[in-house]
Design an enzyme around this catalytic site. Structure first.
Site, short mmCIF file in Angstrom:
data_model
loop_
_atom_site.label_atom_id
_atom_site.label_comp_id
_atom_site.label_asym_id
_atom_site.label_seq_id
_atom_site.Cartn_x
_atom_site.Cartn_y
_atom_site.Cartn_z
N GLY A 1 3.88 -2.58 7.83
CA GLY A 1 4.14 -3.17 9.14
C GLY A 1 5.57 -3.65 9.24
O GLY A 1 6.04 -4.36 8.36
N GLU B 1 -6.52 -6.62 3.99
CA GLU B 1 -6.69 -7.79 3.11
C GLU B 1 -8.05 -7.74 2.41
O GLU B 1 -8.75 -8.75 2.30
CB GLU B 1 -6.52 -9.10 3.90
CG GLU B 1 -5.19 -9.13 4.63
CD GLU B 1 -4.48 -10.47 4.53
OE1 GLU B 1 -4.91 -11.35 3.77
OE2 GLU B 1 -3.47 -10.60 5.23
N THR C 1 0.81 -1.23 0.00
CA THR C 1 0.00 0.00 0.00
C THR C 1 0.84 1.27 0.00
O THR C 1 1.94 1.31 0.51
CB THR C 1 -0.93 0.03 1.24
OG1 THR C 1 -0.16 -0.34 2.37
CG2 THR C 1 -2.07 -0.94 1.06
#
Lengths: 699, 699
Positions: free
Chosen positions: B197, B449, B158
């Protein structure tokens, strides 16, 4: 990488200019945003005052709020306390109505501060105003109860084991005639005062709810002012144990605490004696009627309905402005630019009925406010018992309506906030886009000052008991005329038109919502009556019809909200220029809520299955129409960027740069503090499978 | 206060013993909790493994979790990283299925840790497994991709301006043939990798999604492994900018970051080339079919359906055990002891249908898992093109079903958590009762997701296109037989019985849910066909029927869940002893969901208005029946206190003492740190109205 590479696929990676995207929405406005703002806020005077108050806050360095996600609980508490003095000075120097308006705006800017100040102002002072005698009031004002000079109050009602049911509290206040004192005591651990806002770090005094015990007799729960700390040193007084309740879901600005009293003695005069009095020789005189505590409860609920509308405006500003900026996927032929979120049907269906609901809450809040103010005046001027009785009937109705509206609107707004948060996609999960903390702060509204489920049931009980009254030929509460009509004629009306514009018309939906509301109330009443006829007590019959009662209350409140919005068009303040948008919003709210409750509409026979499908199509059309003015409607809420406090809700649409800058400013680069101690050993560890001596089994 | 005072009103203030209250619920159990646990968990082997894994965690000092509300973000991150090594060692030393089971349990204990570890294991390793050639895979494993010795990966998909639409990503990977390298570059600020992350403090390498540009031609988005940090020093490599994204709504255990690449060069071989290959002379060969990225996506969704069920179990354990302990108000005559929350009809209606929904999610998750495993095996063994094509049809169906289930179940569980939180009253707002952080952690499941709305629309698109296929006489997906039947017979069935036990029977509801689901799918298909006949493209027609499609998907998934729960009774593992509770739960779920969607049932003509009222009454009855076994059902979830991590969900019911002790332990008393600097000046300030020289106006 040469620039020609970028040109190779200009369309696929072209990101439309966010500011331009938003500005485009404001071209050729279909109505006057300024007039709409005046209508929403009630008057141009209110609008000007709002601007002045927001400007004062924005310029005050104590009122910086954009770094909240990054400051610790103790910093947050300290900064919040620094803001108290300025607001206390306003309380002393401006009119009550101006100050109340200020507080309602402060609640949108910083709900945690609002709570911390509100505990003293609303709850502690409210207890004094409601339950102190004039000379007691005078005494505490002299001590600083109004100015916060010399004392700060907190409100000691709930206990670890007791919340909604005040009558079940365990703390005792036992009269000791020999010393003319009360002994305040916490008998068990479940009797520990719990959730007491301001107790952990702020309050010098507490309005303690405790069971009055005189000569071994329990007179039920009364209120006593108990000093907690020495105002000069902040040391806890003898017999007082206080602890910090610590981290909460939100509103960490306020220091909730727990308090235990161990045989704490206070003068007899510290019991608030407006209603119940205890004389020095232990004679207890109780008022002929139950305490009129209604008034204070209603005030809190009226406030929370308006807070629901205002918070929903803030949430929707963020979601709808972002939806007009963000582009994603493409609905056109391959190579077309990405489509605005706001142009997707699902995004419209997700947000625009909520926008309409927000308008409905705004006007319902205004109506409730007006009714409450009229009532308060009438209560003051009522002279004869007959007059008083009439006013008390109104009071009962407003009590029930405000209970239902508080529950419905706080639930609705909690849902709006989360829908808005999810509509931001992944960014909704960031603490810097404003909606996660808004949810966390707002959530408590559904519980305090009456748990929503209990309030809904109270409202439902009123509706059922009113039905019982009509059937016995008694008075009709104002907002229940529709119910009287339905129950007296013993039939509900039906919409007989096939014309889509009639089916989805303001008046048809008004009649329809009244009808469905009456239908569900009558169903609850029927069940209740059946249970009574089976020999249950009133309370048991109410309990046995609880689910139906809850549902009836929801239908009634939805009808109330729809009527408020539909009727807003007829208000003299609604200029022609803004009538059309209000009508669109009313239709969207009324129709989408009807589709959501289609079963109820069909069961009541107001709409048939075909008409429901007509409404479904109409909701699609209305979404398209409201979408065209969505950003203008948001603009008319007229909250400055400082108040919105989210890069995603900026008026100029400069979403990405300001988001990125905020994240960088609050999280400056620094080396990983635990690299040497944790990560490096992990990356460099040896494994069992590494080379080394092999242990073989001899055999 | 003498003891006689307390005796004066013993009934009003008597607080029932919490432990006894809960224990009473377990007397004379109506079914075997142990057998139910085995059935829920799938096998007694699973139950034993679960116990072993939970015990290991509970005894490991790195896995203390009850102080989370009170530790700072940086402490939380460091503690989380300390746990990585132990889990990585398990990954190396146990079977894949055991490890996957371990991770699913860890997700219930500490969702933030699960994410931090999962980013490396699921996303980074998943990218390698899915897209690396065998020799590339071998290379990265040698570098430590499996063992975390030498490298830790993150997943760079992203961007600040791009989420769900991967095809719209802006980051470029431009091939430079002269050096046999790719140049990775972030061209704009919206192209900044965002939400990554592990980027802020953990990762040495990133699987970067970037547009492959070769000789000025854009080949779309591919995956490249880009080193970020020197594993020995953790210094950022040249051309890499990384920042911390900071505070989030939840899951602060993981260090999400942003990354910008400025002409970063990597060897050509760092592009993952299982499908698309780039040769040293810049020849690009692309696979004949679009990449089979389905598999990895489905895996994530299957996991999240099971996580939804497991998290719902945890939330319901807290709410239902507390409801069996807490007493409030009284429904009996004056002076009766307070009533258990669980004995109120509204409390039953609030929680028990959610308990039934949780069971439905549990069995739907098992079914989905099995189907997915079968599919994966079939994909491996399929030899001929025909075999492969058949398997791919199944794949499409599972892709759609898992998308719909992921969306529905994560929304459902988010709602369950908040309903449970609100059912605790004020205590739900404390950080120490566990549900507020559970909400905050879980919320992201609805977005990542695949945003839930987009997934629901995908599921709806599959349903509409399947309908189109049936009508053309093509194959039927397994779970859509009901739809084929409805669309081929061109009529839906109707329930003709008036017998309440038939109307609310397992089979009637199965037929009913199939029928309503078919009805709403056919409606969406009709709208879609109409738009096609009006000349719209497929994509436009899907967009124009989006609202109907979304609704159809919701109905289909509800039907799927109900069928899974109703069918569970027929499973061989379902012993006679536990059949009745499962039937009760299935009826409660099926009937209450039908009442909620009563409009749809009446419109489809499966049930009439009278039958809906019958169901309403049956839901009341079922709530009373399930209430009797509610605590036993909760016990059968079999989560130890350590995992529940809330004093309100303790198995022994000792709610108040353990809550109080936890709050005291984590918030020890200390003097107010800002008394001297902030509070004292406030309490002692002088006011303008104080005595002093008076300023008079001469005149």
């Amino acid at each position: 990488m040469s620039s020609s590479n970028q040109k190779a696929t200009p369309k696929a990676i072209e990101v439309p200019n966010p500011m331009q995207s938003l500005e485009n929405e404001r071209r050729n406005p279909l109505f006057s945003v300024k007039e709409m703002t005046t209508f929403i806020d009630g008057s141009s005077k209110n609008v000007a005052l709002k601007h002045a108050i927001f400007q004062e806050l924005e310029r005050d360095p104590n009122w910086i709020i954009d770094d909240y996600p990054n400051i610790s609980l103790s910093e947050l508490r300290e900064r919040t306390m620094k803001k108290v003095q300025g607001v206390a000075d306003k309380l002393m120097n401006e009119s009550r109505s101006t100050f109340m308006y200020r507080m309602s705006l402060i609640s949108v800017v910083d709900p945690g501060f609002w709570t911390r100040f509100g505990v003293h102002m609303g709850l502690f002072l409210g207890a004094l105003q409601g339950q102190a005698t004039p000379s007691q009031m005078n005494y505490w004002v002299q001590k600083g109860a109004l100015s916060l000079r010399g004392m700060i109050g907190c409100f000691g009602m709930t206990e670890l084991g007791h919340g909604s049911n005040v009558a079940g509290l365990e703390t005792t206040a036992t009269f000791d005639a020999s010393s003319d004192q009360f002994v305040i005591h916490t008998p068990t651990s479940t009797a520990t005062k719990w959730w007491i806002g301001g107790a952990a770090q702020t309050a010098t005094h507490c309005a303690v709810f405790a069971r009055l015990i005189v000569k071994n007799k329990d007179y039920g729960v009364k209120t006593f002012i108990v000093p907690l700390r020495n105002p000069q040193t902040f040391e806890l007084l003898s017999g007082i144990n206080i602890g910090d309740i610590g981290k909460k879901m939100g509103r960490d600005q306020i220091d909730n605490g727990w308090i235990q009293f161990t045989n704490v003695r206070i003068p007899r005069s510290y019991m608030l004696m407006k209603y119940t009095q205890v004389s020095s020789d232990g004679k207890v005189s109780e008022p002929p009627m139950a305490q009129l505590a209604y008034g204070a409860l209603i005030m809190g609920r009226v406030t929370m309905v308006s807070d629901s509308a205002n918070t929903a405006k803030k949430a929707l500003t963020i979601a709808i402005r972002y939806a007009a900026v963000r582009h994603q996927f493409s609905t056109g032929p391959i190579g077309s630019p990405e489509t605005k979120l706001l142009d997707y049907a699902t995004h419209q269906h997700r947000l625009l009925p909520l926008l309409a609901q927000c308008f409905a809450m705004n006007f319902a809040s205004k109506k409730l406010n007006t009714e409450y103010e009229t009532l308060s005046k009438n209560l003051e001027i009522a002279k004869s018992p007959i007059e008083t009785k009439l006013v008390l009937n109104d009071l009962k109705e407003i009590h029930a309506t405000s209970a239902g509206l508080k529950a419905f609107c706080t639930w609705a707004t909690l849902n709006i906030i989360d829908q808005c948060r999810q509509s931001l996609g992944g960014h909704g999960y960031s603490a810097y886009t404003g909606l996660s903390s808004m949810y966390q702060d707002f959530a408590v509204h559904c519980t305090w000052e009456g748990d929503n489920t209990i309030l809904m049931l109270q409202c439902g009980r009123f509706l059922v008991s009113s039905t019982e009254s009509f059937l016995k030929g008694k008075d009709t509460p104002k907002n229940l005329n529709y119910l009287k009509k339905a129950s007296s004629e013993n039939k509900l009306s039906t919409c007989s038109s096939d014309d889509p514009d009639v089916v989805c018309g303001l008046e048809t939906l008004k009649e329809g919502w009244a009808c469905v509301s009456a239908y569900s109330i009558l169903r609850a009443h029927k069940l209740y009556s059946k249970k009574i006829s089976e020999g249950l007590t009133q309370d048991q019959a109410y309990e046995a019809s609880a689910a139906a009662r809850l549902h009836a209350a929801k239908m009634h409140v939805t009808a109330y909200l729809y009527h408020c919005l539909a009727d807003a068009v007829q208000l003299p303040e609604c200029s022609d220029n803004i009538k059309e948008p209000i009508v669109l919003l009313a239709l969207l709210f009324g129709a989408s809520a009807a589709v959501q409750n289609s079963g109820e509409f069909i069961q009541s026979r107001y709409f048939n299955s075909k008409q429901i499908n007509t409404l479904r199509n109409k909701v699609d059309d209305l979404c398209v129409k409201v979408r065209k003015i969505a950003v203008l409607l948001i603009d008319s809420f007229d909250y400055p960027d400082y108040v919105i406090n989210s890069p995603f809700g900026r008026k100029d649409g400069n979403v990405y740069d300001s988001y990125f800058n905020l994240v960088k400013r609050l999280n400056p680069y620094k080396p990983v503090p635990y690299f040497d101690t944790v990560i490096k050993p992990l990356l460099n560890r040896s494994l069992e499978t590494d080379d080394g001596p092999k242990l073989e089994i001899d055999n």
